[in-house]
Structures are given as C-alpha cells and as structure tokens.
Motif scaffolding. Structure first.
Motif, PDB file in Angstrom:
ATOM      1  N   LYS A   5     111.360   7.839  -4.721  1.00 17.66           N
ATOM      2  CA  LYS A   5     112.242   8.944  -4.340  1.00 17.66           C
ATOM      3  C   LYS A   5     113.678   8.542  -4.596  1.00 17.66           C
ATOM      4  CE  LYS A   5     109.455  11.268  -0.843  1.00 17.66           C
ATOM      5  NZ  LYS A   5     109.444  11.817   0.505  1.00 17.66           N
ATOM      6  N   ARG A  10     116.227  12.567  -0.831  1.00 16.59           N
ATOM      7  CA  ARG A  10     116.365  12.407   0.609  1.00 16.59           C
ATOM      8  C   ARG A  10     117.190  13.524   1.224  1.00 16.59           C
ATOM      9  NH1 ARG A  10     113.243  11.698   3.387  1.00 16.59           N
ATOM     10  NH2 ARG A  10     112.135  12.437   1.596  1.00 16.59           N
ATOM     11  N   SER A  13     115.329  16.645   3.090  1.00 11.17           N
ATOM     12  CA  SER A  13     115.099  16.818   4.530  1.00 11.17           C
ATOM     13  C   SER A  13     116.089  17.797   5.114  1.00 11.17           C
ATOM     14  CB  SER A  13     115.197  15.459   5.235  1.00 11.17           C
ATOM     15  OG  SER A  13     115.018  15.608   6.613  1.00 11.17           O
ATOM     16  N   ASN A  86     105.483   7.056   1.726  1.00 14.11           N
ATOM     17  CA  ASN A  86     105.864   6.495   3.022  1.00 14.11           C
ATOM     18  C   ASN A  86     107.376   6.321   3.078  1.00 14.11           C
ATOM     19  OD1 ASN A  86     106.161   5.184   5.430  1.00 14.11           O
ATOM     20  ND2 ASN A  86     104.935   3.400   4.892  1.00 14.11           N
ATOM     21  N   ASP A  87     108.034   7.203   3.824  1.00 19.02           N
ATOM     22  CA  ASP A  87     109.486   7.124   3.975  1.00 19.02           C
ATOM     23  C   ASP A  87     109.873   6.774   5.405  1.00 19.02           C
ATOM     24  OD1 ASP A  87     108.744   9.454   5.202  1.00 19.02           O
ATOM     25  OD2 ASP A  87     110.289  10.704   4.294  1.00 19.02           O
ATOM     26  N   ASN A  88     108.959   6.174   6.142  1.00 17.84           N
ATOM     27  CA  ASN A  88     109.217   5.867   7.549  1.00 17.84           C
ATOM     28  C   ASN A  88     110.309   4.819   7.749  1.00 17.84           C
ATOM     29  OD1 ASN A  88     107.256   7.686   8.386  1.00 17.84           O
ATOM     30  ND2 ASN A  88     105.637   6.140   8.373  1.00 17.84           N
ATOM     31  N   LYS A  96     113.272  11.566  11.265  1.00 18.80           N
ATOM     32  CA  LYS A  96     112.023  11.975  11.908  1.00 18.80           C
ATOM     33  C   LYS A  96     112.311  12.651  13.248  1.00 18.80           C
ATOM     34  CE  LYS A  96     109.641  10.195   8.595  1.00 18.80           C
ATOM     35  NZ  LYS A  96     110.768  10.173   7.653  1.00 18.80           N
ATOM     36  N   GLU A 140     105.657  20.614   3.858  1.00 15.08           N
ATOM     37  CA  GLU A 140     105.207  19.236   3.686  1.00 15.08           C
ATOM     38  C   GLU A 140     104.107  19.151   2.629  1.00 15.08           C
ATOM     39  OE1 GLU A 140     106.953  17.077   5.012  1.00 15.08           O
ATOM     40  OE2 GLU A 140     107.967  18.215   6.594  1.00 15.08           O
ATOM     41  N   TYR A 149     108.534  13.976  -4.868  1.00 18.48           N
ATOM     42  CA  TYR A 149     108.545  13.648  -3.444  1.00 18.48           C
ATOM     43  C   TYR A 149     107.234  13.010  -3.012  1.00 18.48           C
ATOM     44  CZ  TYR A 149     112.390  16.864  -4.075  1.00 18.48           C
ATOM     45  OH  TYR A 149     113.497  17.489  -4.545  1.00 18.48           O
ATOM     46  N   SER A 152     104.732  13.177   3.468  1.00 18.71           N
ATOM     47  CA  SER A 152     105.163  12.151   4.409  1.00 18.71           C
ATOM     48  C   SER A 152     104.386  12.286   5.710  1.00 18.71           C
ATOM     49  CB  SER A 152     106.668  12.276   4.682  1.00 18.71           C
ATOM     50  OG  SER A 152     107.044  11.467   5.771  1.00 18.71           O
ATOM     51  N   ASP A 155     106.863  12.508   8.623  1.00 13.27           N
ATOM     52  CA  ASP A 155     107.422  13.844   8.818  1.00 13.27           C
ATOM     53  C   ASP A 155     106.421  14.752   9.522  1.00 13.27           C
ATOM     54  OD1 ASP A 155     109.696  13.024   7.564  1.00 13.27           O
ATOM     55  OD2 ASP A 155     109.430  14.222   5.748  1.00 13.27           O
TER      56      ASP A 155
END
Length: 314
Positions: A5, A10, A13, A86-88, A96, A140, A149, A152, A155
């Motif tokens: 990404k 970003r 979001s 995985n964007d955690n 989040k 999503e 993307y 997620s 998310d």
C-alpha cells in the motif's frame, strides 16, 4: 506476490470516513424528527410501518448510489481476486479507533431514526447495530478486491466493535453509559506532508491523526445509586492520541526526522443527553453535541514527556 500500500492508499481511510459522514448526514435528517415524538407512547399504527419501510428504502437507495460512485471514482484499476492486507501496524492503531467511532455514530444516529418509525429503544438499538455493520462492510469488501488495497481484518474488527458497543449497552442497561467521542486540534505537522496529512483545515481534521483524540466518555452516576449526589450530566473521559506520525509506519516517520509516540488522557466531559429539557430544539442540539468531547482540564501521559496538565484541552 507481496501486496504494498502506498502513502496515498492510507488516505483511503479518511475518504471512507468522509463518505460515511455523508451517509450520517442523510440519516440524521430522518433521525432528528424522532425528537418530536413521545418515546413513551409508541404504537403499532400503520403509519409507523410506512415510516420504517420508507427509511429502509431511502437508506438502501442512497447508500447503493454512494457505493457505486465510490467504486467508479476511487478504485481506478479493475477489481481482482479477493485478498487481505495487514495494516494493523500503521498509525499506531489510531485509525482503527476512528473506524470504531464512525461505526458507533452510524448506529447511534440510525437508532434515533428507527425510534422515529415507532420501534422501542431495544429494537431500535438492534436495527441500528446491524445498520452500522452492514453499511461499513461493503466498503471493506471492495478494498479486498482492489489490487491497490486489500481487506483489512483490523478495520473490520473495529467496524464490528462500534455497533456492538452501542447495541450491547441498550440490551444490558437500556441506556448509554459509555460513549465514544471525538476531538480535534490543529498541529503544525501537516506542513511536513500536506499531501498525506491535508493542506486545508477540512482535510486535516480527517487526515491528520496527530490532531485527533478519541475518547471513551463514562457516566459515573449511571453506575451508582439513584440518590447519588454525583451530577447526572457529568462524565469522566479517557482519551487516546498520537504525535509525530508523518507517515503511516513508525520507521518511515523516524526516517523523516520525527519520533512518534502515544498519548493518553484523563478528563471531564458532559453527557448532554442527560440534561433535562422540554425544548425539542435543545434536544436536537444536545444529541449532536454528544458526538464531541467538550473542552475541559485534562491530564496527559505520554512516553516522551511523562505527565502534562492542560488547563483546557480539545
């Protein structure tokens, strides 16, 4: 194949949040009329069924058009096979928390609209919880099919947590005792990367996570005895914020010359819905104000400076 990404992705979001805020405004038109009815004298008259049918149709049409417009305007490349991303680790997870608050507000405002159709508080809360989840999920899923993307899980978990927090309180207590809220102040960090953090004030309150603070505002009197002397409108709020994030990842922010850190807050707040009034106008204003954490003296703790006191923080 590694899915990557970009910084531009970003900002998605904040774009999603902007779209959902648009939906909130539309639903709000229906919901605010709910203050004009006596919630203690609901009936099963056919007009209420017509209201519910009209509300569901209106929400479906408007949101379907919104999703279609998003799919054409934002997803530039053709959709591909469904995949995860995985964007955690990004933005110190404050994005989040933003997902959770947005989903919660969709449920809160939708519930007022459902009350207007004659549903009881508990039924309205269940309908609203489902609405908050359903209206977040398609976006999503579209992300999951987009080559730019990816779906997620973080998310989606936050999208579930928001409506769950709303509905569970009505099922357990018949009222809201814990409310997520939002506050924002300008920071100079946007000047470092205007394309990511926003060049205008309108962009920055959506994109600049450094200026955003997310709160859980708790009403102590609701957990105490009925004869408690604690003011029923006074809340205690715990907040979370971040600072020095000029990129989605901490290492990239450090490369640019900024060392990110987390911020934790403890403050007082107001639950406007617990202020008694017969004015329908004031009820509407109080309902809207309860989205925001009110400015108040605040104690902050962060890993860089330790404890700090703010005479007035927003």
């Amino acid at each position: 194949m590694v899915h990557i990404k970009t910084a531009n992705s970003r900002s998605k979001s904040s774009v999603k949040r902007g779209i959902l805020i648009g939906f909130l405004v539309i639903t709000l038109v229906f919901s605010l009329t709910g203050f004009a009815q006596d919630t203690t004298s609901r009936t099963t008259e056919p007009c209420y069924r017509c209201r519910l049918r009209g509300l569901l149709i209106g929400e479906t049409v408007v949101y379907s058009a919104t999703i279609y417009g998003l799919s054409k305007a934002w997803y530039n490349n053709p959709l591909t096979n469904f995949h995860f991303f995985n964007d955690n680790h990004e933005w110190l997870q404050i994005d989040k928390v933003g997902h959770m608050l947005t989903a919660y507000q969709i449920a809160r405002i939708s519930a007022q609209a459902y009350r207007w159709t004659g549903l009881t508080d508990k039924k309205a809360a269940i309908y609203a919880g489902l609405t908050g989840l359903i209206f977040q999920t398609p976006i999503e899923i579209l992300d999951g099919f987009s080559p730019e993307y990816g779906f997620s899980v973080g998310d989606m978990a936050a999208n579930i947590a928001g409506p769950a927090l709303y509905t569970s309180q009505y099922l357990a207590w018949g009222e809201l005792r814990i409310q997520p809220k939002f506050s924002f102040h300008n920071t100079p960090l946007y000047q470092v990367r205007k394309e990511l953090l926003g060049s205008t004030w309108h962009d920055r309150w959506l994109k600049d996570y450094n200026g955003q603070t997310y709160w859980l505002s708790v009403n102590p009197s609701a957990f105490g005895s009925r004869d408690s002397k604690f003011p029923k409108w006074l809340n205690v709020a715990a907040g979370y914020g971040i600072q020095n994030m000029v990129a989605a990842e901490v290492p990239k922010s450090i490369e640019i010359g900024y060392r990110p850190y987390r911020q934790y807050y403890l403050s007082l707040d107001i639950d406007f819905t617990r202020i008694k009034t017969r004015s329908k106008t004031l009820k509407t204003v109080f309902f809207l104000l309860n989205t925001l954490k009110m400015p108040a003296p605040t104690l902050e703790y962060n890993g860089r400076n330790g404890f700090r006191f703010h005479a007035l923080y927003f």
